[in-house]
Design a protein around this motif. Structure first.
Motif, mmCIF file in Angstrom:
data_model
loop_
_atom_site.group_PDB
_atom_site.id
_atom_site.type_symbol
_atom_site.label_atom_id
_atom_site.label_comp_id
_atom_site.label_asym_id
_atom_site.label_seq_id
_atom_site.Cartn_x
_atom_site.Cartn_y
_atom_site.Cartn_z
ATOM 1 N N LEU A 39 7.696 2.487 7.708
ATOM 2 C CA LEU A 39 8.181 1.242 7.110
ATOM 3 C C LEU A 39 8.930 1.513 5.808
ATOM 4 O O LEU A 39 9.961 0.890 5.532
ATOM 5 N N LEU A 40 8.412 2.430 5.006
ATOM 6 C CA LEU A 40 9.092 2.778 3.755
ATOM 7 C C LEU A 40 10.494 3.301 4.039
ATOM 8 O O LEU A 40 11.469 2.893 3.396
ATOM 9 N N TYR A 41 10.615 4.195 5.015
ATOM 10 C CA TYR A 41 11.933 4.699 5.412
ATOM 11 C C TYR A 41 12.828 3.555 5.886
ATOM 12 O O TYR A 41 14.017 3.499 5.562
ATOM 13 N N ALA A 42 12.256 2.644 6.673
ATOM 14 C CA ALA A 42 13.040 1.554 7.247
ATOM 15 C C ALA A 42 13.619 0.648 6.159
ATOM 16 O O ALA A 42 14.819 0.333 6.172
ATOM 17 N N LEU A 43 12.792 0.230 5.230
ATOM 18 C CA LEU A 43 13.274 -0.685 4.185
ATOM 19 C C LEU A 43 14.174 0.031 3.185
ATOM 20 O O LEU A 43 15.122 -0.564 2.664
ATOM 21 N N HIS A 44 13.884 1.297 2.922
ATOM 22 C CA HIS A 44 14.764 2.070 2.041
ATOM 23 C C HIS A 44 16.150 2.193 2.676
ATOM 24 O O HIS A 44 17.177 2.043 1.997
ATOM 25 N N GLY A 45 16.184 2.460 3.991
ATOM 26 C CA GLY A 45 17.470 2.566 4.681
ATOM 27 C C GLY A 45 18.196 1.229 4.747
ATOM 28 O O GLY A 45 19.411 1.163 4.547
ATOM 29 N N ALA A 58 6.682 0.994 -3.831
ATOM 30 C CA ALA A 58 5.618 1.406 -2.910
ATOM 31 C C ALA A 58 4.277 1.329 -3.634
ATOM 32 O O ALA A 58 4.167 1.755 -4.789
ATOM 33 N N VAL A 59 3.267 0.783 -2.945
ATOM 34 C CA VAL A 59 1.954 0.577 -3.578
ATOM 35 C C VAL A 59 0.848 1.023 -2.623
ATOM 36 O O VAL A 59 0.836 0.632 -1.452
ATOM 37 N N THR A 60 -0.074 1.824 -3.135
ATOM 38 C CA THR A 60 -1.240 2.253 -2.371
ATOM 39 C C THR A 60 -2.510 1.793 -3.067
ATOM 40 O O THR A 60 -2.654 1.978 -4.286
ATOM 41 N N VAL A 61 -3.422 1.191 -2.310
ATOM 42 C CA VAL A 61 -4.764 0.901 -2.821
ATOM 43 C C VAL A 61 -5.646 2.093 -2.448
ATOM 44 O O VAL A 61 -5.902 2.342 -1.269
ATOM 45 N N ASP A 62 -6.084 2.836 -3.453
ATOM 46 C CA ASP A 62 -6.961 3.986 -3.236
ATOM 47 C C ASP A 62 -8.385 3.459 -3.084
ATOM 48 O O ASP A 62 -8.942 2.866 -4.020
ATOM 49 N N LEU A 63 -8.985 3.655 -1.912
ATOM 50 C CA LEU A 63 -10.311 3.111 -1.636
ATOM 51 C C LEU A 63 -11.432 3.912 -2.287
ATOM 52 O O LEU A 63 -12.594 3.502 -2.233
ATOM 53 N N GLU A 79 11.676 11.429 -3.724
ATOM 54 C CA GLU A 79 12.858 11.830 -2.952
ATOM 55 C C GLU A 79 13.709 10.620 -2.579
ATOM 56 O O GLU A 79 14.949 10.681 -2.605
ATOM 57 N N LEU A 80 13.047 9.508 -2.240
ATOM 58 C CA LEU A 80 13.759 8.288 -1.860
ATOM 59 C C LEU A 80 14.145 7.429 -3.063
ATOM 60 O O LEU A 80 14.798 6.392 -2.906
ATOM 61 N N ASN A 81 13.695 7.839 -4.238
ATOM 62 C CA ASN A 81 13.949 7.085 -5.476
ATOM 63 C C ASN A 81 13.344 5.686 -5.413
ATOM 64 O O ASN A 81 13.954 4.693 -5.832
ATOM 65 N N VAL A 82 12.111 5.619 -4.884
ATOM 66 C CA VAL A 82 11.359 4.370 -4.820
ATOM 67 C C VAL A 82 10.148 4.485 -5.753
ATOM 68 O O VAL A 82 9.362 5.433 -5.611
ATOM 69 N N PRO A 83 9.984 3.585 -6.713
ATOM 70 C CA PRO A 83 8.817 3.651 -7.595
ATOM 71 C C PRO A 83 7.517 3.602 -6.793
ATOM 72 O O PRO A 83 7.440 2.898 -5.771
ATOM 73 N N TYR A 84 6.510 4.336 -7.246
ATOM 74 C CA TYR A 84 5.243 4.420 -6.520
ATOM 75 C C TYR A 84 4.081 4.158 -7.461
ATOM 76 O O TYR A 84 3.981 4.768 -8.523
ATOM 77 N N VAL A 85 3.203 3.246 -7.047
ATOM 78 C CA VAL A 85 2.040 2.874 -7.853
ATOM 79 C C VAL A 85 0.779 3.025 -7.009
ATOM 80 O O VAL A 85 0.725 2.551 -5.870
ATOM 81 N N VAL A 86 -0.236 3.689 -7.557
ATOM 82 C CA VAL A 86 -1.530 3.820 -6.897
ATOM 83 C C VAL A 86 -2.539 2.942 -7.645
ATOM 84 O O VAL A 86 -2.687 3.046 -8.866
ATOM 85 N N VAL A 87 -3.197 2.065 -6.902
ATOM 86 C CA VAL A 87 -4.180 1.142 -7.475
ATOM 87 C C VAL A 87 -5.582 1.689 -7.196
ATOM 88 O O VAL A 87 -6.012 1.725 -6.034
ATOM 89 N N PRO A 88 -6.308 2.130 -8.204
ATOM 90 C CA PRO A 88 -7.655 2.666 -7.968
ATOM 91 C C PRO A 88 -8.645 1.554 -7.627
ATOM 92 O O PRO A 88 -8.509 0.417 -8.100
#
Length: 250
Positions: A39-45, A58-63, A79-88
């Motif tokens: 999905l990340l590739y799809a929306l980036h493209g 991009a956001v990840t909830v770390d369980l 690499e895709l130049n998309v900001p990435y946030v991890v939510v603990p």
């Protein structure tokens, strides 16, 4: 599946259900699995050429499971130049250690989505994209029939009025088999799911059931999907264009 085909499926879903508007800030929910990275590739493209301009994060909830190394995902986002946030979070601890849930998936999904939605709102997003694909929609219909006694599946686009947040599912026309092919072709940096219940869920049961039915009755999965999106289900938005079986949908 090549990137061009993935973008074709994604654009069709986005346009059929008016998922994206000018000025949207869309959070992509990243689990680290094949679906969310595709999905990340799809929306980036799509972002590169789609006439309506939007931003991605991009956001990840770390369980909170041990050994959940997200560095490959972070490298991909860079690499895709998309900001990435991890939510603990301590969702894993709450589910398995404190509550010791015998059927953990429903509560875990609810808590994970709640944490994700709250985080993306704080990041200024007005939409969040989930990586559910065509197989997920059919399998959810089976789960609803078996365990709830109703013909239903999750909607391609849902407005959460309490959060003032819209959930979109741009991969709704993509088969899981194509996602697997895309993962292999583009060597996506998959992060193994550390959940103790992985592969032992009711959804896995529904997946195997659909697989058996489609094996014994070729084309059954596509016909079931067509039935779902043709029923004007409660909560589903009206399609902008009719669904037609063909190269872009099969």
């Amino acid at each position: 599946m090549k990137l061009q085909q993935l973008l074709s499926y994604t654009r069709k879903a986005v346009e059929d259900y008016r998922m994206i508007d000018d000025g949207d800030k869309i959070a992509v929910g990243i689990s680290g699995g094949k679906d969310s990275l595709t999905l990340l590739y799809a929306l980036h493209g799509l972002k590169r050429f789609y006439p309506k301009k939007f931003d991605l994060i991009a956001v990840t909830v770390d369980l909170g499971f041990d050994g959940f190394d997200l560095s490959p995902v972070r490298s991909l986002c860079e690499e895709l130049n998309v900001p990435y946030v991890v939510v603990p979070s301590e969702i894993g601890k709450i589910i398995f250690q404190e509550r010791k849930e015998s059927n953990p998936c429903s509560l875990c999904a609810k808590m994970r989505k709640g944490a994700l939605n709250q985080a993306v709102k704080e990041l200024g997003c007005n939409k969040v994209a989930y990586a559910h694909h065509k197989d997920d929609i059919v399998e959810t219909m089976f789960l609803s029939l078996i365990y709830e006694g109703r013909f239903h599946s999750f909607s391609p686009k849902t407005y959460l009025d309490r959060m003032d947040l819209t959930v979109i599912r741009p991969m709704m026309y993509v088969l899981e088999a194509d996602v697997i092919g895309f993962k292999n072709k583009y060597q996506l940096p998959i992060v193994k799911n550390p959940c103790l219940a992985d592969g032992k869920t009711k959804r896995e049961y529904a997946k195997q059931l659909v697989r058996q039915i489609n094996s014994e009755n070729p084309g059954a999965k596509e016909r079931m999907f067509t039935a779902i999106i043709s029923q004007n289900l409660d909560g589903w938005p009206q399609r902008a264009f009719p669904y037609k079986k063909g190269k872009r949908n099969e």
